[in-house]
Design a protein around this motif. Structure first.
Motif, PDB file in Angstrom:
ATOM      1  N   ASN A 154      52.623  22.745  23.528  1.00 13.07           N
ATOM      2  CA  ASN A 154      53.003  24.036  22.940  1.00 13.07           C
ATOM      3  C   ASN A 154      54.026  24.798  23.777  1.00 13.07           C
ATOM      4  O   ASN A 154      54.088  26.031  23.726  1.00 13.07           O
ATOM      5  N   VAL A 155      54.815  24.085  24.561  1.00 11.55           N
ATOM      6  CA  VAL A 155      55.917  24.729  25.288  1.00 11.55           C
ATOM      7  C   VAL A 155      57.023  25.031  24.279  1.00 11.55           C
ATOM      8  O   VAL A 155      57.441  24.142  23.530  1.00 11.55           O
ATOM      9  N   PRO A 156      57.514  26.266  24.212  1.00 10.25           N
ATOM     10  CA  PRO A 156      58.579  26.608  23.261  1.00 10.25           C
ATOM     11  C   PRO A 156      59.799  25.708  23.441  1.00 10.25           C
ATOM     12  O   PRO A 156      60.110  25.268  24.555  1.00 10.25           O
ATOM     13  N   ARG A 157      60.476  25.459  22.342  1.00  7.13           N
ATOM     14  CA  ARG A 157      61.591  24.516  22.386  1.00  7.13           C
ATOM     15  C   ARG A 157      62.628  24.865  23.458  1.00  7.13           C
ATOM     16  O   ARG A 157      63.029  23.976  24.221  1.00  7.13           O
ATOM     17  N   PRO A 158      63.130  26.090  23.577  1.00  4.66           N
ATOM     18  CA  PRO A 158      64.118  26.376  24.631  1.00  4.66           C
ATOM     19  C   PRO A 158      63.600  26.028  26.022  1.00  4.66           C
ATOM     20  O   PRO A 158      64.332  25.445  26.835  1.00  4.66           O
ATOM     21  N   ASP A 159      62.339  26.410  26.303  1.00  7.92           N
ATOM     22  CA  ASP A 159      61.769  26.099  27.615  1.00  7.92           C
ATOM     23  C   ASP A 159      61.581  24.595  27.791  1.00  7.92           C
ATOM     24  O   ASP A 159      61.789  24.048  28.886  1.00  7.92           O
TER      25      ASP A 159
ATOM     26  N   PHE B 192      60.416  15.258  26.447  1.00  4.94           N
ATOM     27  CA  PHE B 192      60.534  16.456  25.619  1.00  4.94           C
ATOM     28  C   PHE B 192      59.370  16.548  24.629  1.00  4.94           C
ATOM     29  O   PHE B 192      58.768  17.626  24.441  1.00  4.94           O
ATOM     30  N   GLN B 193      59.013  15.462  23.987  1.00  5.56           N
ATOM     31  CA  GLN B 193      57.911  15.471  23.029  1.00  5.56           C
ATOM     32  C   GLN B 193      56.580  15.781  23.716  1.00  5.56           C
ATOM     33  O   GLN B 193      55.723  16.467  23.144  1.00  5.56           O
ATOM     34  N   ALA B 194      56.404  15.300  24.942  1.00  5.92           N
ATOM     35  CA  ALA B 194      55.168  15.592  25.670  1.00  5.92           C
ATOM     36  C   ALA B 194      55.039  17.096  25.926  1.00  5.92           C
ATOM     37  O   ALA B 194      53.944  17.671  25.796  1.00  5.92           O
TER      38      ALA B 194
ATOM     39  N   ILE C  37      63.358  22.228  26.442  1.00  8.86           N
ATOM     40  CA  ILE C  37      64.676  21.615  26.684  1.00  8.86           C
ATOM     41  C   ILE C  37      65.083  21.801  28.140  1.00  8.86           C
ATOM     42  O   ILE C  37      65.514  20.851  28.815  1.00  8.86           O
ATOM     43  N   ARG C  38      64.951  23.035  28.624  1.00  8.57           N
ATOM     44  CA  ARG C  38      65.363  23.305  30.006  1.00  8.57           C
ATOM     45  C   ARG C  38      64.499  22.533  31.003  1.00  8.57           C
ATOM     46  O   ARG C  38      65.017  21.970  31.973  1.00  8.57           O
ATOM     47  N   ARG C  39      63.183  22.522  30.782  1.00 15.16           N
ATOM     48  CA  ARG C  39      62.299  21.794  31.707  1.00 15.16           C
ATOM     49  C   ARG C  39      62.613  20.299  31.693  1.00 15.16           C
ATOM     50  O   ARG C  39      62.615  19.640  32.745  1.00 15.16           O
ATOM     51  N   THR C  40      62.863  19.760  30.513  1.00 20.08           N
ATOM     52  CA  THR C  40      63.188  18.327  30.420  1.00 20.08           C
ATOM     53  C   THR C  40      64.441  18.006  31.225  1.00 20.08           C
ATOM     54  O   THR C  40      64.478  17.026  31.985  1.00 20.08           O
ATOM     55  N   MET C  41      65.459  18.849  31.085  1.00 18.99           N
ATOM     56  CA  MET C  41      66.706  18.588  31.792  1.00 18.99           C
ATOM     57  C   MET C  41      66.542  18.786  33.293  1.00 18.99           C
ATOM     58  O   MET C  41      67.076  18.005  34.093  1.00 18.99           O
ATOM     59  N   VAL C  42      65.786  19.809  33.690  1.00 19.35           N
ATOM     60  CA  VAL C  42      65.568  20.051  35.117  1.00 19.35           C
ATOM     61  C   VAL C  42      64.809  18.889  35.749  1.00 19.35           C
ATOM     62  O   VAL C  42      65.141  18.429  36.856  1.00 19.35           O
TER      63      VAL C  42
END
Length: 764
Positions: free
Chosen positions: A296-301, A289-291, A303-308
């Protein structure tokens, strides 16, 4: 260009994100409710539970307990100068004090006061007729020798009071309260008295496991919080891992209570292992998530990308970990099987807690945008150097690792099993000090027996056979070495007491008079209804495994030699052979000696089953048998190293290390799956093998280092335990995790490069 339809995983993650607040609140509320049943989880404190129900040592012990009432004895020993007084003197003031102290101890709830033994009563029984009183006074020296090694030491100053415990189901108070009151009186006595006995040792073992496990878990969680704060420098990444761990543990314990399962000595490490799985899982999420935030990926995106991108790896990690622990279901020992179920359940709870809590947890509050530059430049530089080393010297590393593994594996042949039960405690502990006092001044602190067939009515021929066995047992010690310190046979006292005049059965007449001397003498040695007799033995607890097992084998062989259980019947009733099951050794001394052997017996099969299951699941996860095999290397590497190092360094297999192979196999899969998943994601985006390995080394490598550093720091707290197996467990699990880091960051990249060579390398 038309947008590609969402995959089922992306749809599921989007739904999780939409419901994140509700899921977070509901899960936390339910976790609060789970705490109440979780707090009622019981701790199984029976040594018998650590054996398979059909184990012969256990069956022999239970049979003896049924026939003779068991030897749940507690010895309270201390030194009294002038105990016996001058030769020929009557009862001394010191002996009167022994009787008084014995009466005080006998009044403790949970003690069978009718059969307490002490030297004063042995030399001058309170309830005797005049003739026996005169006889005993004349044979005082013989009585002292009969009591030697039990009620009086060779120095004629050390004495012991022998307390027999009531069966637990008949005791008015728990055993813990009985032992507490015994120790309080012993410590207050002047001079100080020492308390020993197998029931006390077993109680202390379980007490240390339960108390230390609980305290050390809380301390290690606090230390983990500090380490996570230093590594991530964000309170969020301290709170979330700890929240996942605590929720997982409470839910696991609540389900165990509902399912009527109990913690045992084997499963006492449940909380610690769930902590490993939970911390490692969240550490990977945090780094990923920190990476994305740095890009500069927005927080909602983000979060979703990290989980996916990480949920599949988290799922397969939990699946392989659960499979590893479920392999313990093949064990014949109920607590080991329960431990496998508990850990599989705990792993499932980590998966659920991570999936439900992390989307909402990452969305909470203000989140400061991390800088483009990583806060850990030094770590990034070291990981880059490791990657370069892997590229430059792959063959040297592989060959060097192979030689090291072979060398470590050679240590397997040097492994020994710890049978000295006192070695489970620190030398400074109360029980070890007490054992040292008793075994150096009084005799062996361990009580056991040989039992053998007996007729319904005793006769001289039979008693001669018993005497012959007793004499052989007294000679069983090797030259210049004391192992067996006392042999107590029914013939000892029968020879001492005269029969009543004109008695029709002289032997029974003697037994009746002995009953006045010691109420439980006959029933504790002879059961005419069941046709069984025994000789009680005292042995040193503090002796090596080889000496202890050799002694048990020699004693058992002598019992079978004198009482082979012949089926041949003779017509002459007086000379008829005694029939029934052959003579044999039995007792809790033997159970403790074979305890680790019992736990180890089916571990090889469980380990092989775990390895096969994990390989198949990993092969399924990556859709490649080859990748499944590669992923096993960093998981097997630390296990071989840890067990081999134990052999080379002389560390013995104890309660904490008996299942270290199966436990380690269930813990080291996490990082391997995340590493391979990240590598394959990078390759699917068009990166070359070297580029994919470098990016994976930088991202997943950081998560591996962070998680391992935090966990090693947390588990270092186990070295403060009073219980030596917990110290071993903490140290060896830490070594296994460090070995897993080497396997994932050094061996894994080399093997992946060999499996997925770049086109230029293939052409060359």
């Amino acid at each position: 260009m038309s947008r590609q339809p969402e995959s089922w995983l992306e749809s599921g993650v989007n739904l999780l994100y939409k419901l994140r607040w509700g899921l977070l609140v509901v899960f936390l509320i339910l976790t609060g409710f789970a705490y109440f049943p979780a707090s009622k989880l019981d701790f199984e404190q029976s040594i018998e539970s650590l054996y398979a129900k059909d184990d012969q040592h256990l069956l022999d012990y239970l049979e003896s307990k049924r026939l003779f009432g068991g030897d749940e004895l507690v010895f309270v020993a201390y030194t009294v100068p002038g105990l016996l007084g001058e030769e020929g003197s009557r009862e001394t003031d010191e002996l009167k004090e022994v009787r008084k102290f014995s009466q005080e101890l006998s009044q403790i709830p949970g003690i069978n006061a009718d059969v307490t033994q002490n030297l004063a009563n042995a030399l001058s029984p309170p309830k005797l007729n005049f003739l026996l009183r005169v006889l005993i006074r004349q044979k005082r020296d013989e009585l002292i020798e009969l009591s030697r090694g039990v009620l009086i030491g060779d120095d004629n100053e050390t004495t012991a009071i022998v307390l027999r415990l009531l069966p637990e189901d008949q005791s008015p108070v728990p055993r813990a309260e009985t032992f507490k009151q015994i120790r309080e009186l012993a410590h207050a006595h002047e001079p100080r008295a020492y308390v020993v006995g197998e029931p006390v040792q077993v109680y202390d073992m379980f007490r240390y496991v339960e108390e230390d496990g609980d305290v050390l878990f809380k301390v290690s969680l606090s230390l983990l919080a500090v380490v996570l704060l230093l590594l991530f420098r964000r309170l969020r990444w301290v709170a979330l891992p700890l929240l996942v761990v605590i929720c997982s543990i409470w839910w696991t314990e609540a389900v165990l209570v509902i399912g009527n399962l109990q913690l045992s000595m084997v499963s006492s490490m449940l909380n610690s292992l769930v902590t490993i799985i939970g911390i490692a899982t969240v550490a990977h999420v945090a780094v990923h998530f920190q990476a994305l935030q740095r890009e500069n990926v927005p927080r909602p995106d983000a979060i979703r990308r990290t989980m996916v991108e990480l949920l599949p790896a988290i799922f397969w990690t939990c699946a392989t970990t659960a499979a590893g622990f479920l392999s313990l279901l093949t064990s014949e020992i109920a607590p080991v099987r329960s431990f496998g179920i508990m850990m599989a359940l705990g792993t499932l709870m980590v998966l659920i807690a991570s999936t439900v809590l992390l989307p909402g947890g990452m969305s909470l509050g203000y989140l400061r945008q991390p800088s483009k530059q990583s806060d850990d430049k030094g770590l990034a530089r070291k990981l880059k150097q490791v990657a370069q080393m892997n590229e430059r010297y792959p063959k040297r590393i592989l060959w060097g690792s192979l030689v090291f593994v072979i060398f470590a594996a050679a240590g397997f042949s040097r492994l020994t099993i710890e049978t000295d039960f006192s070695k489970n405690f620190r030398d400074s502990s109360e029980i070890v000090k007490a054992l040292d006092f008793v075994e150096t001044r009084l005799g062996g602190a361990s009580t056991w027996e040989v039992n053998f067939p007996a007729p319904s009515q005793l006769n001289k021929e039979y008693l001669d056979r018993v005497l012959a066995l007793a004499e052989d047992l007294q000679q069983v010690n090797p030259p210049d070495k004391t192992q067996l310190t006392k042999v107590i046979s029914i013939t000892d006292t029968l020879d001492f007491v005269p029969a009543k005049p004109f008695a029709s059965d002289p032997i029974q007449s003697k037994l009746d008079q002995i009953e006045d001397l010691q109420a439980d003498f006959e029933s504790s040695l002879y059961n005419p209804e069941q046709g069984r007799m025994r000789i009680v033995l005292r042995a040193l607890e503090r002796q090596s495994a080889e000496e202890k097992l050799s002694l048990i084998h020699k004693v058992d062989a002598l019992a079978k030699k004198h009482f082979p259980g012949s089926e041949t019947k003779e017509s002459d009733q007086e000379s008829k052979a005694v029939h029934g099951e052959p003579g044999k050794a039995a007792g809790i001394f033997i159970l403790l000696a074979y305890l680790i052997d019992s736990l180890l017996r089916d571990q090889l099969y469980s380990f092989l089953l775990a390895a096969t299951s994990i390989w198949l699941i990993m092969s399924l996860a990556f859709r490649s048998l080859k990748l499944g095999l590669i992923s096993m290397v960093p998981n097997l590497f630390p296990i071989v190293v840890v067990i081999g190092v134990m052999g080379w360094t002389g560390l013995t297999l104890n309660i904490g290390t008996a299942m270290i192979a199966s436990v380690s196999m269930g813990l080291t899969t996490d990082s391997s799956i995340h590493f391979i998943s990240s590598f394959l994601r990078a390759r699917s985006r068009g990166a070359s093998t070297d580029e994919a390995l470098r990016s994976t080394q930088h991202s997943v490598g950081r998560a591996i280092i962070y998680a391992t550093s935090a966990l090693v720091a947390g588990f270092s707290v186990l070295t403060l335990s009073h219980f030596i197996p917990l110290i071993y467990f903490g140290a060896l699990v830490s070594v296994a995790m460090v070995g897993g880091v080497f396997g994932d960051l050094v061996l894994m990249p080399i093997l992946l490069r060999l499996t997925y060579p770049d086109k230029a390398e293939s052409a060359a």
